[in-house]
Design an enzyme around this catalytic site. Structure first.
Site, PDB file in Angstrom:
ATOM      1  N   HIS A   3       0.967  -1.242  -0.006  1.00 12.84           N
ATOM      2  CA  HIS A   3      -0.099   0.046   0.015  1.00 12.84           C
ATOM      3  C   HIS A   3       0.914   1.201  -0.015  1.00 12.84           C
ATOM      4  O   HIS A   3       0.716   2.279  -0.746  1.00 12.84           O
ATOM      5  CB  HIS A   3      -0.732  -0.033   1.351  1.00 12.84           C
ATOM      6  CG  HIS A   3      -1.945  -1.059   1.167  1.00 12.84           C
ATOM      7  ND1 HIS A   3      -3.399  -0.748   1.310  1.00 12.84           N
ATOM      8  CD2 HIS A   3      -1.819  -2.541   1.181  1.00 12.84           C
ATOM      9  CE1 HIS A   3      -3.811  -1.994   1.218  1.00 12.84           C
ATOM     10  NE2 HIS A   3      -3.036  -3.104   1.237  1.00 12.84           N
ATOM     11  N   ASP A 100      -6.469   5.687   1.947  1.00 11.84           N
ATOM     12  CA  ASP A 100      -6.119   4.211   1.745  1.00 11.84           C
ATOM     13  C   ASP A 100      -7.355   3.583   1.951  1.00 11.84           C
ATOM     14  O   ASP A 100      -8.078   3.864   2.670  1.00 11.84           O
ATOM     15  CB  ASP A 100      -4.979   3.476   2.559  1.00 11.84           C
ATOM     16  CG  ASP A 100      -4.759   2.102   1.884  1.00 11.84           C
ATOM     17  OD1 ASP A 100      -3.847   2.053   1.324  1.00 11.84           O
ATOM     18  OD2 ASP A 100      -5.768   1.091   2.563  1.00 11.84           O
TER      19      ASP A 100
END
Ligand code: UPG
Length: 443
Positions: A3, A100
């Site tokens: 990520h 995110d």
């Protein structure tokens, strides 16, 4: 890292277009790879402002997961109310937040209260995002009472996703951390200002189209393809003397990303397979999920006898190497990969064919994309990692097949060209980010 990497590439893209970027990182980090990469990232981009988000401690291990990365995610979510004062304190004030996907639910609630646009960055494939955003509807539907009975998930307008490709924790009737996050965050995505995906039109035309036509979920904000995000300069730096000595296209690179540790039994079979294959290889061994805990040396992990055998044709390491530097090296001709989405987009960026061996999560859905676009092959009988131990002879066979497959090599180079065109001026993945940048500049 799966990520963090696309996030810092996106930050670099925005900063390169005269956007003032603040990069908020949770503190502490889980892995050494994260802290070291962040250090190099901020050293390379002094114009990007770093803000640390100090996490609250958790009293006890609160979830049913032993995975340190999930534990950390839980800590981030439970500290998320502190984001509000952090965001409000920034100067100049923010025009938008990019969150995110694993933090979509708490972050969107906070930015709604602050009246701040919130874009969610989905770091996996658009196909995976269709499952992420529609799964809650399936669970809520009265027809779904027993998840054991699900044979496939049909997402409107798209090919059904077979049960065996769905991350197993999602199909448990009882709750678990992954399933809870998947449901909560997936549902909240519709309330975001836009969804950014590290993909591009020519490999994921259908899911992108269906998402934007409102076929998957009604009332979704725009889903914007922004990939493949280009690697930053600092990622390309890596002395690779062994690789420099190998013939062009001869080396198989073997890596399962930043958080997948194989059993010792499977590591030994993989080592045997590499030796039997007869090909040159560069193998990144991971014995523990978190690098800080990865203390035993290679002799202890795979055995000194096998290590001796492997030295004849390959290089085995047990430390972080910059994957971009490896995949862009002319000696690398194939990639045995777990199909984390970044590994796929990086293989595409460099035109390297793949032998897919998905281990968990989104990786079977990603492996299917790699196979369908002609980037790689996937032996489905190998199942999920840890499900069955795949034996060395089978691994060797599949490596030989991939390395001997000239069509795959040509196709990989062709997809590389398409990827690079997508992010050039006028390209399909360039227009979305440029429009957003213009919008933010006006505000
Ligand atoms: O020795 C290494 C190992 C990894 N990487 C980098 O680390 C990232 C790893 O990302 P990815 O290939 O996506 O794998 P994971 O680390 O497993 O990523 C997680 O996040 C991805 C994006 O959401 C998901 O697709 C995966 O299934 C999930 O496990 C990539 O950029 C790699 O280049 C290195 O540079 N050196």
């Amino acid at each position: 890292m799966g990520h963090l990497t696309p996030f810092f590439r996106l930050a670099a893209l925005l900063a390169g277009n005269n956007i003032k970027v603040t990069f908020i990182t949770p503190s502490p980090t889980v892995s050494l790879a994260e802290s070291q990469t962040l250090f190099r990232f901020f050293a390379s981009f002094p114009e990007i402002n770093q803000k640390q988000f100090h996490l609250l401690p958790l009293d006890k291990h609160p979830s049913n997961s032993e995975d340190p990365f999930y534990y950390h995610m839980e800590r981030i979510c439970q500290s998320s109310h502190l984001l509000s004062s952090l965001l409000s304190s920034l100067s100049p004030p923010l025009s938008a937040l990019i969150t995110d996907m694993s933090l979509a639910s708490p972050a969107i609630s906070i930015t709604q209260a602050l009246n701040l646009p919130n874009y969610v960055f989905f770091t996996s494939s658009a196909k995976m995002s269709t499952l992420f955003m529609s799964f809650h509807a399936l669970i809520d539907s009265e027809a779904t009472t027993d998840l054991d009975e699900i044979e496939a998930i049909k997402i409107p307008g798209l090919e059904a996703i077979p049960r065996s490709w769905i991350p197993p924790p999602l199909l448990q009737n009882t709750n678990n951390l992954l399933k809870t996050y998947f449901l909560e965050n997936g549902k909240k995505m519709a309330e975001s200002s836009g969804i950014l995906v590290n993909t591009f039109e020519s490999i994921e035309h259908e899911p992108l189209r269906k998402l934007n036509e409102g076929k998957v979920i009604e009332g979704l904000p725009p889903v914007i393809a922004i990939g493949p995000l280009a690697p930053c300069e600092f990622e390309k730096i890596q002395p690779l003397p062994w690789l420099d000595e190998q013939p062009a296209g001869s080396v198989v690179y073997v890596s399962f990303g930043s958080r997948t540790a194989m059993s010792r039994e499977q590591l030994k079979e993989l080592g045997e397979g590499l030796a039997i294959s007869g090909h040159r290889f560069l193998w990144m061994v991971k014995d523990k999920k978190v690098d800080r805990e990865d203390e035993e040396d290679l002799g202890q992990v795979i055995g000194s006898g096998l290590m001796e055998k492997l030295k004849e044709k390959g290089l085995v390491v047990k430390y972080w190497l910059n994957q971009e530097a490896i995949l862009s090296h002319p000696a690398v001709g194939g990639f045995l990969s777990h199909c984390g989405w970044n590994s796929i987009t990086e293989a595409i960026w460099n035109g390297v064919r793949i032998l897919a061996w998905p281990q968990h999560g989104d990786q079977k859905i990603n492996a299917d994309i790699a196979e369908k676009i002609g980037l790689g092959t996937w032996e489905k009988s190998w199942g999920w990692g840890e499900e069955t131990a795949v034996n060395g002879t089978d691994i060797a066979e599949k490596i030989k097949e991939m390395m001997g497959n000239e069509l795959l090599r040509h196709q990989a180079m062709h997809i590389r060209e398409e990827a690079r065109t997508a992010v050039e001026i006028g390209g399909s993945s360039r227009m979305g980010p440029m429009e957003l940048i213009e919008t933010w500049k006006k505000t």
